[in-house]
Design an enzyme around this catalytic site. Structure first.
Site, PDB file in Angstrom:
ATOM      1  CB  CYS A 156      -4.732   3.106   3.578  1.00 18.61           C
ATOM      2  SG  CYS A 156      -3.327   1.997   3.316  1.00 18.61           S
ATOM      3  CG  HIS A 235      -6.558  10.029  14.961  1.00 22.72           C
ATOM      4  ND1 HIS A 235      -5.743   9.213  15.693  1.00 22.72           N
ATOM      5  CD2 HIS A 235      -5.776  10.616  14.021  1.00 22.72           C
ATOM      6  CE1 HIS A 235      -4.501   9.294  15.216  1.00 22.72           C
ATOM      7  NE2 HIS A 235      -4.504  10.137  14.196  1.00 22.72           N
ATOM      8  CG  HIS A 363      -8.324 -10.060  -9.284  1.00 21.38           C
ATOM      9  ND1 HIS A 363      -8.289  -9.962 -10.655  1.00 21.38           N
ATOM     10  CD2 HIS A 363      -7.902 -11.314  -8.986  1.00 21.38           C
ATOM     11  CE1 HIS A 363      -7.871 -11.104 -11.169  1.00 21.38           C
ATOM     12  NE2 HIS A 363      -7.639 -11.941 -10.184  1.00 21.38           N
ATOM     13  CG  ASN A 367      -3.668  -1.511   0.032  1.00 22.32           C
ATOM     14  OD1 ASN A 367      -4.007  -0.372  -0.264  1.00 22.32           O
ATOM     15  ND2 ASN A 367      -3.467  -1.891   1.285  1.00 22.32           N
TER      16      ASN A 367
END
Length: 454
Positions: A156, A235, A363, A367
């Protein structure tokens, strides 16, 4: 004169290395791909591997997820083939997005595909040959000398990784156009088993994507929407616990899925703290950093002088938190879930006004993985919150485990609705409670011995 000439050249080179967003376009699938309560129930019932306990778990997860009834799924779900995907399903899902968003953003900016110098595509869970980059280049007949990067497996947080590639290329080449394309492929990645750590992803992820047009041509800065101020990538792949908290793997029956472990919140917190430690001095004014240092030193001095057991300590410790609003006007948070948004809100001491764009995006669109940040940004724009000179902080998380963030400066007043333009007047709604409990609450009272989902 030579010294002045060198200084001028250095200033000019720095100006040529700036990164501007000329335009961006979020993807809104057609209404026939909308995932409502009734359809969600149908999809879950098709999975014959689920028992009553799994039904209760899914119901609890989706009711508390913050996701509404107007999110979008891939076409394969509507044809009932989510358990037997083909390569063509994933490609079709991507091409629908590509052809819609790329064409819109290039048309609005008045830029032809042949003018694009750099193409960066990130889709974590779909790798094709030829690559998705090559498919875009072929469809739009782009130049043979175009520089292209195809990213997979980045999770993501991939949008800001792609942005970092663009930024670094811009440092070496002047007057370039870059196209950043970010999405996620759900068609081949539906989990059909009953492992709770893997069926959770079915509740959260939805279809979406965004195409972003960028440039470092300073003569076009008056047309730009945003200017990149700084970008920080963190990371934690070297830490085994962080590395293993988000993994694509097979369950004990050999069914492929996306595993989310219980250590995910801890890994996210660690990476978030480390990322903030680096970006904070870059984005906050000196007065706030000095205040923070002074308060921190005072707190330590009080602890040393009185000790933690001193009776005066009952009054509570001196608060030494950083006020991020002293250097940031808007917070663009990855819509990884309600818990992610709540956690960042608490950590940065944000108000409901600050969190509203992320909550409404979760909403309305769910995602959408790496593209979610741009839906949140579009919400702010549609609400006419973004004024010239405002600073916008983007924060994203991804498998690995990674936390990436960047700061944008708004170049001019913005007010286009983008993907929200036809419905922004309806947000925020009076309630974010979805109707899943009302529709499927009977599952809570079912007897395991007589339960029959059919």
């Amino acid at each position: 004169f030579f010294l002045l000439f060198k200084i001028w050249n250095w200033i000019n080179d720095v100006r040529d290395q700036q990164c501007y967003i000329l335009d961006y376009q979020c993807y809104k699938p057609s209404d026939d791909r909308m995932v409502g309560t009734e359809f969600s129930g149908e999809v879950i019932k098709r999975n014959k591997n689920l028992g009553l306990n799994e039904y209760k778990f899914l119901l609890k997860a989706i009711v508390s997820s913050g996701i509404g009834e107007q999110t979008y799924g891939p076409r394969i779900m509507f044809s009932g083939r989510e358990e037997s995907p083909k390569l063509e399903d994933g490609i079709l899902e991507m091409e629908e997005f590509f052809h819609d968003s790329i064409e819109k953003v290039l048309s609005r900016a008045g830029i032809s595909p042949q003018e694009i110098d750099l193409l960066v595509v990130n889709v974590s869970m779909l790798s094709t040959v030829p690559s998705l980059c090559s498919r875009i280049i072929n469809h739009y007949k782009m130049r043979p000398d175009i520089k292209s990067f195809n990213l997979t497996g980045m999770g993501c947080s991939a949008s800001l990784i792609s942005l970092d590639i663009v930024r670094n290329v811009f440092k070496s080449y002047k007057n370039r156009f870059a196209l950043l394309v970010t999405s996620e492929s759900l068609s081949p990645n539906w989990y059909a088993g009953n492992d709770r750590s893997m069926i959770l992803s079915n509740c959260l992820f939805r279809s979406g994507g965004c195409a972003v047009l960028l440039t470092n041509n300073k003569s076009l800065k008056h047309r730009a929407m945003f200017k990149l101020k700084c970008l920080v990538r963190t990371h934690h792949g070297a830490k085994d616990e962080s590395y293993g908290c988000c993994v694509q793997r097979e369950d004990d029956k050999g069914r492929m899925g996306f595993h989310l472990s219980k250590s995910l919140p801890k890994a996210a917190t660690r990476s978030f703290v480390d990322n903030l430690r680096v970006i904070t001095p870059k984005i906050l004014p000196v007065r706030e950093l000095v205040r923070f240092m002074a308060v921190s030193l005072l707190k330590k001095w009080n602890v040393v002088r009185h000790g933690s057991s001193h009776k005066g300590a009952s009054q509570g410790p001196i608060k030494a938190g950083v006020n991020f609003k002293s250097g940031v006007d808007h917070f663009c948070i990855h819509t990884g879930g309600k818990a992610v948004i709540d956690g960042i809100g608490i950590s940065l001491d944000l108000t409901e006004y600050d969190l509203e764009p992320a909550r409404m995006t979760l909403h309305r669109f769910g995602n959408t993985s790496a593209s979610s940040l741009w839906y949140v940004l579009a919400y702010m724009e549609a609400k006419k919150r973004l004024k010239k000179g405002d600073k916008v902080l983007m924060i994203s998380f991804g498998a690995g485990f990674k936390c990436n963030s960047c700061l944008w400066e708004v170049v001019r007043d913005l007010g286009d609705g983008n993907v929200w333009k036809d419905e922004i007047y309806m947000y925020p709604p009076k309630t974010l409670v979805n109707p899943y409990m009302e529709k499927f609450g009977w599952i809570q009272d079912e007897d395991p011995s007589t339960f029959n989902p059919g």
